[in-house]
Write an enzyme that holds these catalytic residues in place. Structure first.
Site, short mmCIF file in Angstrom:
data_model
loop_
_atom_site.label_atom_id
_atom_site.label_comp_id
_atom_site.label_asym_id
_atom_site.label_seq_id
_atom_site.Cartn_x
_atom_site.Cartn_y
_atom_site.Cartn_z
N GLU A 38 0.78 -1.23 0.00
CA GLU A 38 0.00 0.00 0.00
C GLU A 38 0.82 1.29 0.00
O GLU A 38 0.70 2.12 0.91
CB GLU A 38 -0.99 -0.01 1.17
CG GLU A 38 -2.01 -1.13 1.01
CD GLU A 38 -3.08 -1.16 2.09
OE1 GLU A 38 -2.91 -0.49 3.13
OE2 GLU A 38 -4.08 -1.87 1.89
N GLU A 91 -5.53 -7.66 -1.63
CA GLU A 91 -6.38 -7.50 -0.44
C GLU A 91 -7.74 -6.96 -0.85
O GLU A 91 -7.84 -6.07 -1.69
CB GLU A 91 -5.76 -6.52 0.57
CG GLU A 91 -4.45 -6.98 1.19
CD GLU A 91 -3.93 -5.99 2.22
OE1 GLU A 91 -4.70 -5.10 2.65
OE2 GLU A 91 -2.74 -6.07 2.55
#
Length: 539
Positions: free
Chosen positions: A200, A342
């Protein structure tokens, strides 16, 4: 994703189709030349928007995240529970998850790192092991189930995530060198298929004074695309067979727009942390080894952050265009494969169930669909909860029911399914009777450990005959009240008082003079296996 709180950035409205609650159209995919069961054979590579195995058969990774190694515990969460670690992997494989994405922090890789939060009574085989040694055992056992493993550099330190791939205390050199160490450690182990380079990357600071990860801006200190190339090529220099998984950013500029300046021209279109690959078509990641790049966006529901699109009047009909814009175009234009690293939700908001149903339909069905690893197995994810319930044993059935049609079980992972209560059904699947043993066998038993309400043992069965037993299958009986908790080195199941240990796909033959050791944990008073037989022949 890990207990993320803020997901800033102005969001641009996208043109949408008709309003209403409907399931998104599946991604159009061309038929594969061949379809692989489970996760295929050998190392994996890419071909257009497909992931394929060493034979060219298409593979779809349908996996799950098991986090903890990135936290202060430096190892998998849930090892503190009453469910042994192998049993948890058994359940994942039974449910159809063929891939395990494992987050870690660089702290867990340091010499002298200590794993904590382990129930020694339930997991006695993990006592005194380092985080990396525990990782070795999980990888080995996952491989025995037919699962694949993707390693995810989730955090530079256990303290938290970072917008850039380096910090003031963890340099880019450390990041890359640790990846090279892992690539060397698992060289030749086809269970470990690749590296998710950094979790991320995201914006930080307010434009124009951006300090976060950008995509295509050309600043080597902030351009995530360029950093991914440096790390990816360094890894491929050590392990050219790995896939390189590259996440997106949040805002391509690397900074948050000033949404209070009343100047719409400065309000950049942003998305989830790691979820914005809108610039990857224009600025692709360039690797020195062809057919190794997989783009890996993240995608979440309202339980993480209530993005503007969830309240659009046309929701959920607006979602396919949003997914197309941020990452789906890479797949639809045959540029590269997608593996959603995810995605997840608590399902507490009714909109989230609709979101998950539509997202899964968008990925496509069957082996030709997009790959994914769900967040997460862990029930202690603050943003999403888990597939496992708080006991780390039973299953959140509403979530699992949505995912099940898209899961492709691992080869060797078993064919049992969850019962209506969420407890795994341990009845063995129907099989062809194994061939009888030519000769005989011997059996020896060793109790490894015991505790209040359970015990751990090892049963070694030797083929004393003159011919190989293929496939082999050992059976034994326990007194009433003794029940199987977990087993390894075989597919171990129980029906009544009879326990069956069936040969795993990776070691189906037992040669003359060879032996196999089946390990297990059980509930109840410690008892020696009785009436041991090898393919029906008493030992």
């Amino acid at each position: 994703m890990h207990r993320r709180t803020a997901l800033g950035g102005a969001l641009t409205a996208l043109a949408t189709a008709a309003a209403g609650v409907l399931v998104a159209a599946a991604v159009s995919t061309a038929p594969a030349a061949a379809a692989a069961g489970g996760t295929g054979t050998g190392y994996l590579h890419t071909s257009g928007n497909k992931i394929v195995d060493s034979t060219g058969a298409t593979v779809r990774l349908t996996g799950i995240n098991w986090f903890g190694m990135e936290t202060d515990n430096k190892t998998f969460h849930g090892l503190w529970s009453s469910n042994p670690w192998r049993s948890q992997l058994d359940t994942m494989a039974r449910l159809g998850y063929n891939t395990l994405r494992i987050p870690y922090s660089n702290d867990a890789l340091k010499p002298g790192a200590t794993a904590t939060g382990i129930n020694d009574f339930v997991n006695p085989d993990l006592i005194g092991l380092s985080p990396l040694q525990i990782l070795d055992k999980v990888i080995d056992y996952a491989g025995s189930k037919g699962m694949r493993v993707v390693l995810d550099r989730h955090r530079p330190t256990s303290a938290g995530q970072s917008p850039l791939w380096y910090t003031s205390t963890v340099s880019e050199a450390t990041w890359i060198n640790d990846w090279k160490m892992l690539a060397q450690r698992y060289a030749g182990n086809t269970t470990v298929i690749g590296a998710d380079l950094h979790n991320e990357p995201h914006a930080e600071g307010t434009n124009p004074a951006a300090t976060g990860a950008c995509w295509g801006c050309g600043d080597t200190a902030r351009d995530w695309r360029l950093a991914a190339e440096r790390a990816g090529n360094a890894i491929l220099g050590v392990q050219p067979n790995w896939l390189i998984f590259v996440e997106g950013v949040s805002c391509p500029s690397g900074g948050l727009s000033n949404v209070w300046d009343n100047d719409p021209s400065n309000d950049e279109d942003c998305g989830w942390w790691g979820g914005n690959l809108s610039k990857a078509g224009q600025f692709p990641v360039r690797l020195n080894v062809a057919n190794r790049l997989v783009y890996s966006p993240h995608e979440y529901a309202t339980s993480v952050y209530r993005q503007a699109w969830f309240d659009d009047p046309s929701y959920p009909a607006n979602m396919p265009a949003i997914w197309d814009k941020y990452w789906g175009y890479l797949y639809k234009q045959n540029i590269a494969p997608i593996m959603m690293g995810e995605f997840g939700t608590t399902l507490q908001d009714p909109k989230d169930k609709i979101w998950l149903q539509n997202l899964m339909a968008y990925t496509g069905t069957g082996v030709n669909g997009m790959s994914f690893t769900y967040w997460s197995w862990n029930p202690n994810s603050g943003d999403t909860g888990g597939i496992a319930n708080d006991d780390w044993t039973t299953i959140n059935q509403p979530k699992q029911d949505i995912l099940t049609p898209y899961l492709i079980p691992p080869t060797g992972g078993g064919t049992t399914s969850p019962s209506p209560t969420g407890t795994p059904n341990t009845s063995p699947p129907p099989t062809t009777p194994p061939p009888p043993v030519t000769g005989g066998c011997t059996a020896t038993y060793k109790q490894i450990n015991s505790w209040s309400g359970g015990f751990q043992g090892e049963l070694t069965v030797k083929n004393t005959g003159t011919a190989a037993v293929n496939p082999w299958s050992a059976t034994w009986t326990w007194p009433s009240g003794v029940t199987l908790a977990s087993g390894w080195n075989a597919t171990v199941t129980q029906s009544g008082t009879t326990v069956t240990a069936a040969a795993p796909a990776w070691a189906s033959s037992l040669a003359p003079g060879a032996s196999v050791t089946v390990g297990f944990t059980a509930n109840g008073t410690a008892a020696t296996p009785g009436g041991v037989k090898l393919n029906g022949t008493a030992c």
